[in-house]
Each structure stands twice: as C-alpha cells, then as structure tokens.
Design a protein around this motif. Structure first.
Motif, short mmCIF file in Angstrom:
data_model
loop_
_atom_site.label_atom_id
_atom_site.label_comp_id
_atom_site.label_asym_id
_atom_site.label_seq_id
_atom_site.Cartn_x
_atom_site.Cartn_y
_atom_site.Cartn_z
N LYS B 57 1.30 -1.01 0.04
CA LYS B 57 0.30 0.08 0.38
C LYS B 57 0.95 1.06 0.48
CE LYS B 57 -2.96 0.63 3.34
NZ LYS B 57 -3.95 0.62 4.23
N SER B 82 -11.16 1.87 -4.92
CA SER B 82 -11.26 1.64 -3.30
C SER B 82 -10.44 0.86 -3.63
CB SER B 82 -12.01 0.19 -2.73
OG SER B 82 -11.03 -1.19 -3.58
N GLU B 83 -9.49 0.52 -5.10
CA GLU B 83 -7.63 1.03 -4.74
C GLU B 83 -7.11 2.38 -4.80
OE1 GLU B 83 -6.81 -3.21 -7.31
OE2 GLU B 83 -7.78 -0.88 -8.13
N GLU B 85 -8.42 5.22 -2.89
CA GLU B 85 -8.83 5.34 -2.36
C GLU B 85 -7.51 5.07 -1.22
OE1 GLU B 85 -12.87 4.42 -0.25
OE2 GLU B 85 -12.53 5.04 1.41
N GLU B 86 -7.50 4.02 -1.48
CA GLU B 86 -5.93 3.29 -0.69
C GLU B 86 -5.09 4.57 -1.11
OE1 GLU B 86 -5.51 -0.61 -1.23
OE2 GLU B 86 -6.15 -1.04 0.49
N GLU B 89 -5.34 7.74 0.50
CA GLU B 89 -4.87 8.25 1.75
C GLU B 89 -3.22 7.77 1.88
OE1 GLU B 89 -6.99 4.90 3.64
OE2 GLU B 89 -8.85 5.84 3.73
N GLU B 90 -2.73 7.42 1.49
CA GLU B 90 -1.10 6.67 1.62
C GLU B 90 -0.21 7.80 1.19
OE1 GLU B 90 0.65 5.01 3.57
OE2 GLU B 90 -1.39 2.80 4.45
#
Lengths: 450, 450
Positions: B57, B82-83, B85-86, B89-90
């Motif tokens: 991630k 959703s990928e 989003e990750e 976020e990172e």
C-alpha cells in the motif's frame, strides 16, 4: 521572510565605536552565523577581530566556516593560539578540512599545531581524498549503532553523543565497522523501546564510496530524498556521511560550473568578485582565442567566393542573420541535451530518439522561419523571389544541421568521457557558422551562376 | 553506488509472463519507489497495472508520486475506486496536490470523490495558492508543540503522531496557531526530560509566507542548512512546512528553467522526451523569429556599405569572426552576471563594480585577441598591416562593447523586474552583431576611404 533581527555593517561599527560591547554581543547572538559572516565581509582587520571575539564559542566557529579565505587569513593572523584552538575544536571536521584546503602551508601548520592528535590524524586522512570526491566532503561524525542494541539503549546513546554530531537523524548500524543497516530516528521514536535494532533496521541501505564523484552523491541524495548518505571505503567499512545541506551546496556549485563551461569559460570555485581580473582573463581567453582562430575556416570559405560578392554584394548582408539563426537553433538543442544529461534524464542510448525528435522540430521550425524571412525580404525590397527562395533553402539546411549537430555533440562528448557542457553555444555556433556559409554559397552560386 | 537490488524492465516482464507474482512482489519490496517508477516508464497498460497491484500500500502510493502524468492517467483509469482511495490515503498531501494539478478536470473529480472530507478541504485550500509559491509546495503535516509541554510529553506526542508526518525532525511551537518557536528533535533527545519546551525552544525562527516565491524558500533552506522551513499566512499563523527534499527539487527545476531561458526557449515543466514536437516548436520558435528579424538591422547596415564590399570583397570574410568573438565575449559576461544574480552573489547596487571589472577584463582580453589575430592575418596573407590594424581596432571596440552590454543588460532586467536570464547569449549576440558591424564599417571605410 524574517530579517528584522539583522544588524547592518554600519550599526555594528557604530556600536563598536560607542563601546556598546555587551549590547552588540547580545544582538550578534540573535543573528545566524551565515549572516554574520556576510555582514563582516568588507570589515577592516581591527573591527573584524573585535566582533569575532564577541561571538560565543560555537557561534564563532560556525561563522568562521562561512567566511571567505581572505577573512579567515586575517583572523588566523590576529587570534592567539588558545583562541584558534577553541575555533578548531568547535568546527565540524568536514568544515575544518574545507578551511585547510584553501590556506597556505604555513597557516595550515599553525592550525594543525593547535589541534589535538586524534583530530589531526582524522584531518590528514580526509585531506588525502581527491578533490570533488565523496570522501573530501563527508563528515566523519555520525551515530553508529550495533544490531544487538535495543531502541532504548540506542536513544540513550544518541543522548550521550548526539550533541557533537552534525546530524543524528539517520543512524547507521555497523558490525566490525562494516555497514549493515540503517535506522531513522523517526523509527526509534515511534516504536517499542525494548525492540532490538536488528528487528527494525532497514538492511537495504543506499551508500556511496569515498572515491565517488561528489555530484553523483548529491544527485543520489536528491533522487531518494535522503537526509544523509553513508560513505564506505573499498572494504565496505563505513567512514562517514554526506548530509543533505552539503549536497545542496554541491549541486549549486556544479551547476555554476556547468553554466560557466557552457559559456566558454573554465569554471572557478571563487565568487565573481572574489576572482581577480587576471584570473577572469585566464578563464575566458583560451576559448575566445580558440574560437576566433576556428572562425578562420569560415573566412576562408567566404574568401573563395569573393568574386560572387563582387557581382552581388548584397549577398553578404544575409550572412549574420543566417549564422545567427543557425547558432541560436544549435544552442537551443545543445542546451536541452546538456541539461538532460546532467540531471540524468537523457542517456547516450537515447541518441537516435533525440536526433529523431530534433529533426522533426527542425523541420517545422525551419520552414516557418524560411517563409517569414522570405516574405520579409520581398516586402522590404531586399531581393526578388529567387533570392528569397535561396535564403529560405539555406535557412532550412542550416537549421537542420544546427539542431542535429547541437544535440549529437554533447551526447558523443559524454560517451567518450568529456564534459558535455563543452559542446555548448560557443563551439556549436562556430561549427554551425562554417556549415551555414558553405551551404549558402553553394546554393547562391548555383542559383545565380556565380 | 548500490544498484544490485534493481530489477530491469525485462526481468519484470519475464516474471509476469511466468506467473511468478510472489517472487516479483518480494523483489519489488526491495526496490525504492523512485526506481520502480523509472523502470515502469515504458510499460504497456496491462503489465503496468499488474505490477502496481503487487506493490504494498505505502510503496504503491510513493511510486505513484514519482510517475509521470501519462502513467498516472493510465493507472487512474484502470484502478477501482477502493484501490484509488488507498493510494490517496497513503500519499502526503503536497504530493496529492502535485498530482491533481496535472490531471484533467474529470480525473480530479474522480480522485476527490474517493477522498475523505477533511482531506478534500485541505486539498482545495492548497490548490488555491499561486503556482510556484511556497504555499503550493508546502506540506501541511508537521509536529506542533505547545510551550508548556515538557520534553517527555513532546517525545510522547512525536511517538503518537510521528508516523504520519513527512518530517518530524524539527518541531514548531505554536500559541493560538501563531508560530512562536522551534525545537530540533536533536535537542529533545539530548536534554533533560522534565524541562519545558519554553525553556529550550529557539524563538528566533526563520520562516516564509505562503505567497513567497518557491525559489526564495529553497535558497533560504540552502543558505541556512535547514531540514525544513515553516510557512505562515499573513496573520503569522503557521500553515505548513517546506522540507529540504522539496527545496532541492525546486532548485533543480528553477535552474533548468533559467538555462532554457538563457538559450532562448520558454521553459517547460515537462521532461525533454515528455514534451511533444509541437510543444518544442512552440517553446523555441518565438525567440528564433524575433532574433532573425532583429538581424535585419545588421543586414541593413551592411547593405549601406555595399559599395565598399564591391571594392574590397575580402572585408566580408572577417565579419563572422568579429561577430562570433563579440557574441562569445558578451555571453561570457552575461552568463556570469545572470548566475551571480540567481545565487544572490551579485545585486543591482553592484552595477558599477561589475562594469569596472568587465572593462578591465575586456581591455586585457581584447588587446591579446587583436594582436594574435593581426599576426594570423599577416602570416596567412589575408591582408596587409593596415587591414590587420583595422580588424584589431574593431576587435578591441567589439569586445569592450560586448562585455559592457553583456553585464549591464541582465542587471537592468533584474532591476525592472524582468528575468535576467532573458538577457543571455541569443539576445546579447544579436545586439552585439549590430554594434560590431557598425564599428567595423566605420573603421574600414575611414581607413581605406571607401
């Protein structure tokens, strides 16, 4: 930007005159050493030494490292042995080496005399690395941990020795002096205190060798966003670190060097004003002479078409415009390629990709220039359609040749180990001049049967 | 330098073909994100997405920030919400903003949709700062301490929040959001745990405003050797930090920009290969056209001396050498001054100091060039003593004019708020051409009564 705390040269001199030493000392304490050094630049010896003696020990040492070599010599001549000893003690070793490298031998001897034996041995070691190598800019003071240590023990070690280290933010794990891992202080602070270094260390450590070029080291620090890069010797034993602030200075120095070479000068490590007229002449004359003599080729070609100029003297008037445009086109291409090579974006294996791109750019650019110029010639009544066409044809050939020569030569230079920056505007324009004049007279002598 | 851990493009494709996903995942884990992004550069969409999905991630997010905009668009198009989003976020907020600034509006919308509300608000805030301002490159995640906290409490706070901060090595002390002090982690680690922040903080903090130029911020970080510089708004409230790694990138970008302008091109933020042929033409053509048309002046001067060329056609042959030498001399001076201005070593108030230096350099250089060239003319039989003297006289005037024009124009440009880099080789050579040809024909027409 905050500059309110800075004293000017005049304020300092006034305070010295008024004997306000205590106030001056206090104000100086609020200034950054690099600013103090800058402000003291044009000071006479007496006020310079007086101000320097007012500085706190640590501040004095740091200010000293930011001074130019003239100021340092003045100070070294005026300070007592014990004062010098304090300065030497407080300076970081890599700064000490920088200072020593610029000093005459007798001053170096005096400085080394006031240094303790251990430091002296380290200094002598550092002085042996080749100029511009990683070894010559590295700092030998860093935090080394052992893999058996716990996080708590490591933090304790940093507490004990950290004050004397230029940077403590990355710690290195060594085993029998060999570099085996890296731990960021960030990790030490954010992980459990009882874990061992071995558990949390990163074994995939980037490093460089003492003999690597300082520019490569700076590029690596930049590329990977590091705070420091460990330096190892040929046996992989860790001997020092290069920190990011030194890397920034190296990058700036190397860029200035590149830009000087690109303008046909030998680079100088001194500042513009710090370089004497004689040194400026020495750095600029060789290329000027070489290029002036190279222009003889262009002249010989033109002389061989003397008879054409007698018949059509107006042909001469187009030459500066043609050679100028050729030179500008060539310098655009060579500049882009030289910069691309220096930031690592272009490599020799891209040669044909680059040529292909430049040829396409040249095709578009040259046709537009030829058409605009043709219209101008006819509108201004400088010639008929045949002249406009001949000049246009020359323009297209010139731009094509200039762009190909401009992008190829720096890449070939880098391939054979020369500095690509040599192949910049001055040399490219001189070469392009020769081809422009040749193409021009070939075309016009053919078209007008001269 | 250590490169053994790097997979090549071919190795990655082979491992994908062979279905060795687990091994590939492991090997990728040993590579640095910047290297992964570089290796994936020429990948087709399918293998690119496959490799990206194999990354951990955090690694994926970092690799994403190092990719060029084409690669990012491919990935954004292929990844699920959703990928994405990750990844979002990172990523650090300043990197997210960089990514968004280069994306088309529909992609930006999709990326903002998968972002939580708080982050979205922060992103929108950052997107509003002018391009190239400190605000546009700053990071809003940093460690803020209060002056009442003890060292122990501060370390605890760093432990708790530190993992999400791009840099924790300098902590800032704020009071009602206003910046009042600075504490290095180094100090926290090396002082007594029960002392308060107020006791150990440095209240003489360097800072910049959100609207300051990113280049000034980078120069400040470089000058003072900082790890990070706090950024405040117009009410002195702290809003972010600029870190040294970003400062290095800014310096490199700005230098590339300067060098492009100095070679007569409009600067581009894209890489050489990332710029299309049409864009290359657009950045190069305006100056070429302008300079080509300016050369008309030189041509008109030469045309007015047409009759002289009919009588002595060999006079034309000396012109490229004279204009070339003049151009080279002017570009040496302008390059030194432009670089001096950009690193802050030369300022406008130094104008007469610079001119005085250049005149002295020009005097020495021009006499040597004139003598060498005179000897060459006579030895090669290109003219008699009178020609050699006339060319020598022109050479001396040309070099003097070139050096003075070359050093003066960049300084005047900086004074009136233009970029001094405009006053580099291409423009200087064109201007010097005009003066060279004028002086040349004035001298020869006088000497030879043409």
């Amino acid at each position: 930007m905050e500059e309110e705390q800075m004293l000017t040269k005049e304020q300092i001199l006034d305070m010295l005159d008024a004997g306000q030493y205590k106030e001056l000392k206090e104000e100086l304490g609020n200034m950054y050493p690099v600013d103090i050094a800058e402000t003291l630049e044009d000071f006479e010896q007496k006020p310079l030494v007086m101000v320097f003696r007012l500085l706190a020990k640590e501040e004095a040492a740091e200010t000293f490292t930011y001074m130019n070599s003239d100021m340092r010599e003045v100070l070294i001549g005026a300070l007592t042995d014990s004062e010098l000893e304090e300065v030497m003690e407080e300076m970081y070793l890599d700064d000490t080496v920088d200072v020593l490298e610029e000093m005459p031998a007798n001053v170096v001897d005096r400085l080394l005399m006031v240094t303790d034996e251990e430091t002296r041995a380290q200094i002598n070691q550092l002085l042996q690395y080749p100029e511009d190598s990683a070894g010559s800019i590295m700092n030998v003071e860093y935090i080394a941990l052992r893999k058996e240590m716990t996080v708590e023990e490591s933090i304790l070690k940093i507490r004990q020795v950290g004050l004397n280290r230029e940077t403590i933010y990355t710690c290195y794990v060594t085993e029998k002096r060999k570099l085996i891992g890296r731990v960021d202080v960030k990790e030490l602070l954010t992980t459990g205190e009882s874990r061992t270094i071995e558990e949390i260390m990163d074994t995939n450590v980037l490093y460089a060798h003492t003999t690597d070029d300082q520019e490569d080291v700076a590029m690596m620090i930049n590329k990977y966003g590091l705070i420091a890069l460990p330096i190892v010797d040929h046996e992989m034993c860790m001997v020092g670190i290069v920190t990011v602030d030194d890397a920034m200075l190296v990058m700036q120095e190397e860029t200035t060097e590149d830009i000087s070479i690109m303008a046909g000068m030998s680079p100088s490590e001194e500042t513009y004003f710090g370089t004497s007229v004689v040194e400026h002449v020495k750095s600029r004359l060789p290329w000027l002479l070489f290029l002036m003599l190279s222009a003889t080729v262009t002249q010989m070609i033109m002389n061989s078409y003397e008879s054409a100029l007698v018949v059509m003297p107006q042909l001469a008037g187009f030459i500066p415009m043609l050679t100028g445009t050729g030179g500008n086109c060539g310098s655009q291409s060579s500049t882009l390629v030289i910069r691309g090579l220096s930031v690592g974006e272009i490599e020799f294996r891209d040669l044909f990709k680059v040529i292909f791109k430049e040829v396409r750019v040249a095709a578009v650019v040259s046709v537009i220039l030829a058409v605009v110029n043709g219209i101008r010639i006819i509108v201004m009544g400088q010639g008929d359609a045949l002249i406009a066409l001949s000049i246009g044809g020359t323009m297209i050939c010139t731009v094509l040749i200039a762009k190909v020569v401009g992008c190829t030569l720096p890449m070939l230079a880098s391939k054979i180990g020369l500095d690509p920056a040599i192949m910049a505007t001055p040399l490219i324009s001189t070469l392009v001049d020769i081809s422009t004049v040749t193409v021009y007279f070939m075309i016009v002598s053919h078209v007008f049967h001269l």
